[in-house]
Design a protein around this motif. Sequence first.
Motif, mmCIF file in Angstrom:
data_model
loop_
_atom_site.group_PDB
_atom_site.id
_atom_site.type_symbol
_atom_site.label_atom_id
_atom_site.label_comp_id
_atom_site.label_asym_id
_atom_site.label_seq_id
_atom_site.Cartn_x
_atom_site.Cartn_y
_atom_site.Cartn_z
ATOM 1 N N LEU A 235 0.829 -1.205 0.000
ATOM 2 C CA LEU A 235 0.000 0.000 0.000
ATOM 3 C C LEU A 235 0.864 1.256 0.000
ATOM 4 O O LEU A 235 0.578 2.222 -0.714
ATOM 5 C CB LEU A 235 -0.935 -0.005 1.212
ATOM 6 C CG LEU A 235 -1.875 1.203 1.324
ATOM 7 C CD1 LEU A 235 -2.861 1.231 0.169
ATOM 8 C CD2 LEU A 235 -2.631 1.187 2.652
ATOM 9 N N ILE A 236 1.918 1.240 0.817
ATOM 10 C CA ILE A 236 2.799 2.408 0.882
ATOM 11 C C ILE A 236 3.393 2.702 -0.488
ATOM 12 O O ILE A 236 3.427 3.854 -0.943
ATOM 13 C CB ILE A 236 3.913 2.187 1.933
ATOM 14 C CG1 ILE A 236 3.316 2.115 3.336
ATOM 15 C CG2 ILE A 236 4.938 3.304 1.864
ATOM 16 C CD1 ILE A 236 4.318 1.748 4.417
ATOM 17 N N ARG A 237 3.849 1.668 -1.173
ATOM 18 C CA ARG A 237 4.454 1.869 -2.490
ATOM 19 C C ARG A 237 3.421 2.350 -3.511
ATOM 20 O O ARG A 237 3.755 3.066 -4.458
ATOM 21 C CB ARG A 237 5.110 0.580 -2.971
ATOM 22 C CG ARG A 237 6.351 0.185 -2.166
ATOM 23 C CD ARG A 237 7.041 -1.024 -2.789
ATOM 24 N NE ARG A 237 8.192 -1.458 -2.014
ATOM 25 C CZ ARG A 237 9.414 -0.919 -2.104
ATOM 26 N NH1 ARG A 237 9.615 0.094 -2.925
ATOM 27 N NH2 ARG A 237 10.411 -1.387 -1.374
ATOM 28 N N LEU B 114 7.387 10.508 2.497
ATOM 29 C CA LEU B 114 7.536 9.591 3.628
ATOM 30 C C LEU B 114 8.065 10.345 4.836
ATOM 31 O O LEU B 114 9.106 10.998 4.764
ATOM 32 C CB LEU B 114 8.492 8.458 3.260
ATOM 33 C CG LEU B 114 8.490 7.244 4.202
ATOM 34 C CD1 LEU B 114 7.203 6.451 4.028
ATOM 35 C CD2 LEU B 114 9.683 6.341 3.921
ATOM 36 N N TRP B 115 7.319 10.263 5.954
ATOM 37 C CA TRP B 115 7.774 10.841 7.218
ATOM 38 C C TRP B 115 8.230 9.696 8.123
ATOM 39 O O TRP B 115 7.503 8.719 8.313
ATOM 40 C CB TRP B 115 6.651 11.612 7.914
ATOM 41 C CG TRP B 115 6.203 12.856 7.208
ATOM 42 C CD1 TRP B 115 6.693 13.379 6.050
ATOM 43 C CD2 TRP B 115 5.147 13.730 7.627
ATOM 44 N NE1 TRP B 115 6.020 14.525 5.710
ATOM 45 C CE2 TRP B 115 5.071 14.778 6.664
ATOM 46 C CE3 TRP B 115 4.268 13.759 8.701
ATOM 47 C CZ2 TRP B 115 4.145 15.822 6.750
ATOM 48 C CZ3 TRP B 115 3.343 14.787 8.803
ATOM 49 C CH2 TRP B 115 3.288 15.807 7.841
ATOM 50 N N PHE C 200 10.304 4.824 0.338
ATOM 51 C CA PHE C 200 10.294 3.601 1.127
ATOM 52 C C PHE C 200 11.541 2.750 0.907
ATOM 53 O O PHE C 200 11.991 2.066 1.822
ATOM 54 C CB PHE C 200 9.040 2.777 0.810
ATOM 55 C CG PHE C 200 8.832 1.642 1.765
ATOM 56 C CD1 PHE C 200 8.227 1.850 2.992
ATOM 57 C CD2 PHE C 200 9.267 0.361 1.456
ATOM 58 C CE1 PHE C 200 8.053 0.808 3.894
ATOM 59 C CE2 PHE C 200 9.091 -0.681 2.348
ATOM 60 C CZ PHE C 200 8.485 -0.455 3.566
ATOM 61 N N ASP C 201 12.114 2.786 -0.279
ATOM 62 C CA ASP C 201 13.329 2.004 -0.537
ATOM 63 C C ASP C 201 14.454 2.418 0.410
ATOM 64 O O ASP C 201 15.169 1.569 0.953
ATOM 65 C CB ASP C 201 13.782 2.186 -1.991
ATOM 66 C CG ASP C 201 12.896 1.428 -2.962
ATOM 67 O OD1 ASP C 201 12.336 0.390 -2.564
ATOM 68 O OD2 ASP C 201 12.754 1.882 -4.107
ATOM 69 N N ARG D 43 17.575 1.296 5.490
ATOM 70 C CA ARG D 43 18.036 1.690 6.831
ATOM 71 C C ARG D 43 17.646 0.644 7.876
ATOM 72 O O ARG D 43 18.444 0.294 8.752
ATOM 73 C CB ARG D 43 17.439 3.048 7.222
ATOM 74 C CG ARG D 43 17.942 4.230 6.412
ATOM 75 C CD ARG D 43 17.367 5.511 6.982
ATOM 76 N NE ARG D 43 17.705 6.667 6.161
ATOM 77 C CZ ARG D 43 17.382 7.925 6.481
ATOM 78 N NH1 ARG D 43 16.703 8.164 7.607
ATOM 79 N NH2 ARG D 43 17.708 8.926 5.693
ATOM 80 N N VAL D 44 16.403 0.150 7.783
ATOM 81 C CA VAL D 44 15.920 -0.837 8.759
ATOM 82 C C VAL D 44 16.733 -2.124 8.666
ATOM 83 O O VAL D 44 17.126 -2.703 9.688
ATOM 84 C CB VAL D 44 14.418 -1.128 8.538
ATOM 85 C CG1 VAL D 44 13.976 -2.317 9.386
ATOM 86 C CG2 VAL D 44 13.580 0.093 8.888
#
Length: 709
Positions: free
Chosen positions: A669-671, A677-678, A692-693, A698-699
Motif C-alpha cells: 500500500l505504501i508503495r 515519507l515521514w 520507502f526504498d 536503513r531498517v
Amino acid sequence: MTTCSEYIKTTFPLIDDDLKQYVEDVLENGADDFENSEEVFEAVGEVLQEISKDKSENDIRHICENLLNMLKPEQTNGTTTSGSRILNAPVHLGSMVANSENNVEEVKSIWLMQRDDSLKVDARKLEKAQAKLQGKQEKRSKDPKMIATPKLETATASQVTSKKENKLEAKGMNKTQDIKIENFDIAYGDKVLLRNADVLLAFGRRYGLVGRNGLGKSTLLRMIAGGQLQIPSHFSILHVEQEVIGDDTLALDSVLQCDYVRENLLKREKEINASINSGVSDPNLSVELSEIYSHLQTIEADKAPAKASIILSGLGFTSLMQQKPTKTFSGGWRMRLALARALFSRPDLLLLDEPTNMLDIKAIIWLENYLQNWPTTLLVVSHDRHFLETVPTDILHLHTQRIDSYRGNYEQFEKTKTEKLKNQQREYEAQMAHRSHVQEFIDKFRYNANRAASVQSKIKMLEKLPELKPVEKEVEVTLKFPDTESLSPPILQLNEVSFKYNSDRVIFSNVNLGATMDSRICIVGDNGAGKTTLLKIIMGLLSPSSGVCHVHRNLKFGYFSQHHVDQLDMNINSVELLQQAFPGKSSEEYRRQLGSFGVSGDLALQLVASLSGGQKSRVAFARMCMGHPNFLVLDEPTNHLDIETIEALGKAITKFTGGVILVSHDERLIRMVCKELWICGNGSVKSIEGGFDEYRKRVEQELESSQNK
C-alpha cells in the motif's frame, strides 16, 4: 406445563435443552388452539421425529396424543397406538463409519462436536412448526420484556474419516509427519464456507492461506486448533490468536515457560536440591539429579534464555522490556508476547492469523527472515502481500467453498492462477463451440431418415462429453471515497511542534512539516515512536506541548483507526449503524453508502458481530465517509483487509481529490500511494528523500547491526 415438561424429558432423555424449550413453547402457546392430537402432531411432530430416530410416526402420534391429554385433561381424542420400539443400545454415526468400508456414501459426514449430532434438527424442518408460532410470537413481541437479544450463529465442521486411519489412530500407530484433512465441510450458521474440501500440509513446508474476507480462513484455523477437524493426535498444534494474560510473570520468563520439558526438569532439580540440603540422604535422589543434569545438557537448556531473548528482541522488546511483568504491557504488546512464545516453543504445526497486524515494519522484516528457516509446518493467514511473497513455499487459495493448492509464493500463485483460469475459459469456449456445431447438425438432420444413424451417433457423443462449467470470476472489489472541493493553501502546517507526557518523556520535538490537498503522506516508524500521537495533534485531539499546528478552517478530517472497528456496535446491522451516526436519511442512501465500500445485499443486514474483520473495516470506512471529509487520516487501515481490498483501497486513495496522511506497515500500500515519507523516531519526525526504498534499507542495516552484536 410441568407435567408436559417431565413427560418430554422422560420420553426423550437425550433431548437438547434448547429443543426441549422450543417444544414446550409451542405447546404452551398453542394449548388453547389445539382441537385434536393431529394438530399437536403438525406443530411438533417433525421435531420430535428428528430427535428420536428409533420411534415410528405412529409412536410420535401417540406421544402427541398424550401431550394433548396433559394440556386438556378434560378432552379425550382418537385412538391410541402401541408398540413403541426401543433400541437396546444407542446408535453412533462415528462408529458406523469407522467400522464400515461401504457406507461412506450413505453417511456423508461425522460431526466432530461434543454433542451427538444425531440429535440435531435441520432448521428447515422447523419451518412448519415455526409458522404455527409466528402469530403468537408477534403478539408477545410487542412486550419489551419478551424481546430476545439477537443470537449469533456459530461455526460447525463435519468430516469423513477413513477406516484405515481410524484404526491406526486407535492403536497409536499413526506416525505420519504430513497432515491430511480430507473431505470436510465447514458452515457458519446456514452459510456453507467449505464443502468436500481437502487440505494436505506436508511436513516442513510453509503455507499461506489466502482468500476474500468472510470466506472462512480464520474459522478454518480455529477448527484445526480446536479439534473439530480430526488430525493425528501425536501432532502438537499452536494457534496464536489470544494475547498473553497480564500478570507478574516477566516477559522473558513468560516465553521460557513454553518449554515444558525444561521447566519441569528445572523444577524437579530445585526440589531434589532442597531435599538434599535439608539432610535427606537418599541415594536415588543423587542418581535422579545426575539424570536431570544430563537431560538439561542434551536439550541445551542453558542456551534457552538467549534464544528467547533473541526472539523478543526481534519483535521489538528491549532488554529492559524483557524484564518487565506482562501486566505492564498493552494488548498489542501482549499479542507480540504470544507470538514470541509460539516461535520459541516450535510446535509441529504453527497456525498464525494475521501475525503482521500488531507489528511495525522493523519487526515484520525480522519475522519474515526468521520464518524462512522455520523447521516444522507453518499455516499462516495473511493479507500482507510482501510477507506472502517472502515466507510461504505454498499458497492455499480458499474460494467458492473449496481450497486449491499452488506451489510457490504469492507472485507465482497469481501467475499460475491467471494462466489456469485462461486455460479453463479457452477449454469451456472451445467445448461450447463444438457443442453448438454438433447441435446444428442434429437439428438440421433430425428428421432425415438417411441421416438417422449419424444423428443418433452425434447425440450420444454430446451426452458423453464432460460438462464444463463457465469460469467463476471473483467480483472485483471497488472502494470509493467522496469527491471534495479544493481549498486554497495553506492547508496544514506544523511549526516547531513538540510533545511530551506528564512523565517528561519527550515523544518528538521541533517538528516542521506541512500538507496540501494533493498530499499522499505515509508515516513509518517503530511502535511507540509517536505516530498515532502525531495524527491526534494534527486533528486537534491532542494539544502540542509547544509549537503551533495551523489547520485551514474548512478542513474536515475523516479519521480511521483500527480501534474504530473494535468500537462498532456489534448488536445491530450495518444500515442501523449508519442510521445511528447520521440520522434522517433514507434507507436507500445508507445502503448505497455501504455498497460503495463492498457491503451490499444481505451483508448490510447482518449483525455487525457476525461480519469478518475485513467487512467490519469496510463498514467503518463507510461510516467515516458519511461525513464527507476532505482530508483523510488513516491509522493502520489495512488490518484485516484482504489483498484485493487493499489494492482497491490504494486505488481509491490515489483517486481521492482531498489530502491523505497514512500510517501503515503494509509495504504494498505504501508503495502504491506514497508521495512523501515521514519517519517518526528518535524524538523527531522528518521527511526523507528516497521514499520507502531508503527507509527499508536503513531498517535492514539496523537489524543486521543488532544481530552482529
